[in-house]
Motif scaffolding. Sequence first.
Motif, PDB file in Angstrom:
ATOM      1  N   THR A  15       0.845  -1.086  -0.129  1.00 16.02           N
ATOM      2  CA  THR A  15       0.033   0.139   0.127  1.00 16.02           C
ATOM      3  C   THR A  15       1.042   1.191   0.139  1.00 16.02           C
ATOM      4  OG1 THR A  15      -1.811  -1.105   1.190  1.00 16.02           O
ATOM      5  CG2 THR A  15      -1.634   1.210   1.155  1.00 16.02           C
ATOM      6  N   THR A  16       2.025   1.408   0.920  1.00 11.34           N
ATOM      7  CA  THR A  16       2.718   2.333   1.004  1.00 11.34           C
ATOM      8  C   THR A  16       3.315   2.768  -0.550  1.00 11.34           C
ATOM      9  OG1 THR A  16       3.279   2.164   3.291  1.00 11.34           O
ATOM     10  CG2 THR A  16       4.810   3.422   2.227  1.00 11.34           C
ATOM     11  N   ALA A  17       4.100   1.621  -1.078  1.00  3.52           N
ATOM     12  CA  ALA A  17       4.916   1.826  -2.473  1.00  3.52           C
ATOM     13  C   ALA A  17       4.070   2.270  -3.453  1.00  3.52           C
ATOM     14  CB  ALA A  17       5.436   0.568  -2.829  1.00  3.52           C
ATOM     15  N   VAL A  18       2.883   1.730  -3.530  1.00  2.00           N
ATOM     16  CA  VAL A  18       1.861   2.200  -4.766  1.00  2.00           C
ATOM     17  C   VAL A  18       1.184   3.439  -4.509  1.00  2.00           C
ATOM     18  CG1 VAL A  18      -0.034   1.320  -6.150  1.00  2.00           C
ATOM     19  CG2 VAL A  18       1.537  -0.321  -5.069  1.00  2.00           C
ATOM     20  N   THR A  19       0.803   3.728  -3.242  1.00  2.00           N
ATOM     21  CA  THR A  19       0.246   4.990  -2.789  1.00  2.00           C
ATOM     22  C   THR A  19       1.250   6.073  -3.225  1.00  2.00           C
ATOM     23  OG1 THR A  19      -1.157   4.193  -1.292  1.00  2.00           O
ATOM     24  CG2 THR A  19      -1.020   6.515  -1.139  1.00  2.00           C
ATOM     25  N   THR A  20       2.366   6.070  -2.874  1.00  2.00           N
ATOM     26  CA  THR A  20       3.601   6.916  -3.257  1.00  2.00           C
ATOM     27  C   THR A  20       3.749   7.392  -4.397  1.00  2.00           C
ATOM     28  OG1 THR A  20       5.098   6.408  -1.388  1.00  2.00           O
ATOM     29  CG2 THR A  20       5.926   7.698  -3.281  1.00  2.00           C
ATOM     30  N   GLN A  21       3.487   6.093  -5.674  1.00  2.00           N
ATOM     31  CA  GLN A  21       3.710   6.467  -6.918  1.00  2.00           C
ATOM     32  C   GLN A  21       2.089   7.105  -7.356  1.00  2.00           C
ATOM     33  OE1 GLN A  21       6.403   6.446  -8.923  1.00  2.00           O
ATOM     34  NE2 GLN A  21       7.260   5.926  -6.746  1.00  2.00           N
ATOM     35  N   ALA A  22       1.094   6.693  -6.911  1.00  4.35           N
ATOM     36  CA  ALA A  22      -0.217   7.374  -7.261  1.00  4.35           C
ATOM     37  C   ALA A  22      -0.091   8.757  -7.110  1.00  4.35           C
ATOM     38  CB  ALA A  22      -1.387   6.380  -6.540  1.00  4.35           C
ATOM     39  N   ARG A  23       0.221   9.028  -5.817  1.00  6.23           N
ATOM     40  CA  ARG A  23       0.240  10.540  -5.535  1.00  6.23           C
ATOM     41  C   ARG A  23       1.101  11.343  -6.471  1.00  6.23           C
ATOM     42  NH1 ARG A  23       0.252   9.857   1.208  1.00  6.23           N
ATOM     43  NH2 ARG A  23      -1.713   9.175   1.571  1.00  6.23           N
ATOM     44  N   LYS A  24       2.304  10.700  -6.663  1.00  7.75           N
ATOM     45  CA  LYS A  24       3.163  11.374  -7.770  1.00  7.75           C
ATOM     46  C   LYS A  24       2.534  11.593  -9.148  1.00  7.75           C
ATOM     47  CE  LYS A  24       7.786  11.016  -9.369  1.00  7.75           C
ATOM     48  NZ  LYS A  24       8.994   9.854  -9.449  1.00  7.75           N
ATOM     49  N   ASP A  55      -9.125  10.299  -7.115  1.00  5.85           N
ATOM     50  CA  ASP A  55      -8.393  10.217  -5.676  1.00  5.85           C
ATOM     51  C   ASP A  55      -7.164   9.290  -5.841  1.00  5.85           C
ATOM     52  OD1 ASP A  55      -7.118  10.065  -3.099  1.00  5.85           O
ATOM     53  OD2 ASP A  55      -8.953   9.997  -2.227  1.00  5.85           O
ATOM     54  N   PRO A  56      -5.926   9.822  -5.937  1.00  7.89           N
ATOM     55  CA  PRO A  56      -4.854   8.807  -5.793  1.00  7.89           C
ATOM     56  C   PRO A  56      -4.707   7.653  -5.160  1.00  7.89           C
ATOM     57  CG  PRO A  56      -4.039  11.510  -6.061  1.00  7.89           C
ATOM     58  CD  PRO A  56      -5.695  11.341  -5.519  1.00  7.89           C
ATOM     59  N   ASP A  57      -5.169   8.192  -3.765  1.00  7.30           N
ATOM     60  CA  ASP A  57      -5.169   7.219  -2.729  1.00  7.30           C
ATOM     61  C   ASP A  57      -6.160   5.766  -3.310  1.00  7.30           C
ATOM     62  OD1 ASP A  57      -3.554   8.650  -1.524  1.00  7.30           O
ATOM     63  OD2 ASP A  57      -4.510   8.579   0.430  1.00  7.30           O
ATOM     64  N   VAL A  58      -7.178   6.219  -3.871  1.00  9.40           N
ATOM     65  CA  VAL A  58      -8.171   5.279  -4.421  1.00  9.40           C
ATOM     66  C   VAL A  58      -7.541   4.676  -5.608  1.00  9.40           C
ATOM     67  CG1 VAL A  58     -10.474   4.943  -5.496  1.00  9.40           C
ATOM     68  CG2 VAL A  58     -10.009   6.482  -3.611  1.00  9.40           C
ATOM     69  N   VAL A  59      -6.747   5.108  -6.472  1.00  7.46           N
ATOM     70  CA  VAL A  59      -6.160   4.513  -7.652  1.00  7.46           C
ATOM     71  C   VAL A  59      -5.265   3.418  -7.033  1.00  7.46           C
ATOM     72  CG1 VAL A  59      -4.375   5.182  -9.438  1.00  7.46           C
ATOM     73  CG2 VAL A  59      -6.453   6.638  -8.933  1.00  7.46           C
ATOM     74  N   ALA A  60      -4.527   3.909  -5.976  1.00  9.79           N
ATOM     75  CA  ALA A  60      -3.601   2.975  -5.464  1.00  9.79           C
ATOM     76  C   ALA A  60      -4.318   1.725  -4.989  1.00  9.79           C
ATOM     77  CB  ALA A  60      -2.768   3.538  -4.306  1.00  9.79           C
ATOM     78  N   LEU A  88      -8.717   0.038 -16.678  1.00  9.15           N
ATOM     79  CA  LEU A  88      -8.424   0.791 -15.705  1.00  9.15           C
ATOM     80  C   LEU A  88      -7.846   2.650 -16.221  1.00  9.15           C
ATOM     81  CD1 LEU A  88      -6.364  -0.782 -12.761  1.00  9.15           C
ATOM     82  CD2 LEU A  88      -8.686   0.501 -12.590  1.00  9.15           C
ATOM     83  N   LEU A  89      -7.286   2.419 -17.395  1.00  7.83           N
ATOM     84  CA  LEU A  89      -6.424   3.758 -17.809  1.00  7.83           C
ATOM     85  C   LEU A  89      -7.571   4.620 -18.285  1.00  7.83           C
ATOM     86  CD1 LEU A  89      -3.155   2.346 -19.760  1.00  7.83           C
ATOM     87  CD2 LEU A  89      -3.262   3.750 -17.773  1.00  7.83           C
ATOM     88  N   PRO A  90      -8.451   4.406 -19.093  1.00  8.04           N
ATOM     89  CA  PRO A  90      -9.584   5.351 -19.462  1.00  8.04           C
ATOM     90  C   PRO A  90      -9.927   6.079 -18.185  1.00  8.04           C
ATOM     91  CG  PRO A  90      -9.598   3.547 -20.894  1.00  8.04           C
ATOM     92  CD  PRO A  90      -8.774   3.000 -19.652  1.00  8.04           C
ATOM     93  N   GLY A  91     -10.159   5.151 -17.120  1.00 10.79           N
ATOM     94  CA  GLY A  91     -10.786   5.824 -15.891  1.00 10.79           C
ATOM     95  C   GLY A  91      -9.973   6.833 -14.916  1.00 10.79           C
ATOM     96  N   ILE A  92      -8.735   6.704 -15.075  1.00 12.15           N
ATOM     97  CA  ILE A  92      -7.834   7.353 -14.286  1.00 12.15           C
ATOM     98  C   ILE A  92      -6.655   8.253 -14.764  1.00 12.15           C
ATOM     99  CG2 ILE A  92      -8.191   5.187 -12.601  1.00 12.15           C
ATOM    100  CD1 ILE A  92      -5.076   4.444 -13.343  1.00 12.15           C
ATOM    101  N   ALA A  93      -6.437   8.036 -15.938  1.00 12.83           N
ATOM    102  CA  ALA A  93      -5.329   8.626 -16.886  1.00 12.83           C
ATOM    103  C   ALA A  93      -6.207  10.165 -17.343  1.00 12.83           C
ATOM    104  CB  ALA A  93      -4.812   8.064 -18.070  1.00 12.83           C
ATOM    105  N   SER A  94      -5.223  11.101 -17.314  1.00 14.74           N
ATOM    106  CA  SER A  94      -5.994  12.515 -17.598  1.00 14.74           C
ATOM    107  C   SER A  94      -6.163  12.363 -19.246  1.00 14.74           C
ATOM    108  CB  SER A  94      -4.759  13.552 -17.276  1.00 14.74           C
ATOM    109  OG  SER A  94      -3.788  13.326 -18.161  1.00 14.74           O
TER     110      SER A  94
END
Length: 222
Positions: free
Chosen positions: A129-138, A150-155, A190-196
């Motif tokens: 959770t820590t590793a992926v959340t860090t990247q999602a927030r970035k 929400d990046p945390d939800v993405v992670a 996933l990508l169409p729902g999370i990527a800008s």
Amino acid sequence: MGRQTRAKATRKKILDAAVDLFSQRGYSSTGLGDIIDRARITKGALYYHFDSKESLATAIIEDATDRVIGAFDGVASSASPALETMIHGSFVVLSMTAHDDLARAGRQLAQALGQFSEAGATVYYRHWTTAVTTQARKAGDEGDLRPDVDPDVVAQTIIAVLLGVTQLSAALATGANDMLTRLTWAWEMLLPGIASEESLDYFQQYLSRASVRFGQPVAPPD
């Protein structure tokens, strides 16, 4: 050979034997006596290092987590965009889970111990959770995520996908290539729902390259 060196060698023999047996028979069906016999050590030698089967399994989970998270962090240390890191890292992790005995045993034991004790499973899932959340927030900071996600939800979603893909492929015994194909399908959804909007095409193209690099995907079933 010094005492400390012998102790390290004995501990490794115990862990190697336990990884083999837990992988072959499962956690519940493996006893400490089985591990003692496989490692060819004394009961006292085993209890010098581990006071229970659960503590032994937890040590395997910790070692496996260090190895897998280390591989993910190696991907994350590059200058690539964070969302690219999550895609690439997910393929690296699932490939390790398929081909590395320790990584596979750690994942299996995290699931097994979750039924009996939260301690071992928590080690595995907390680090993930820590590793992926860090990247999602970035990725959010880099503008590659949609502003309404929400990046945390993405992670959490990505972690759930990784666990689900490995669980389904293990249950169906369909092999590593099938597992990586399912991961490709999941990212395609996933990508169409999370990527800008501005970044989507780039990451879809990157996913296509990654899927070929780690194993040619097959078409989804009809």
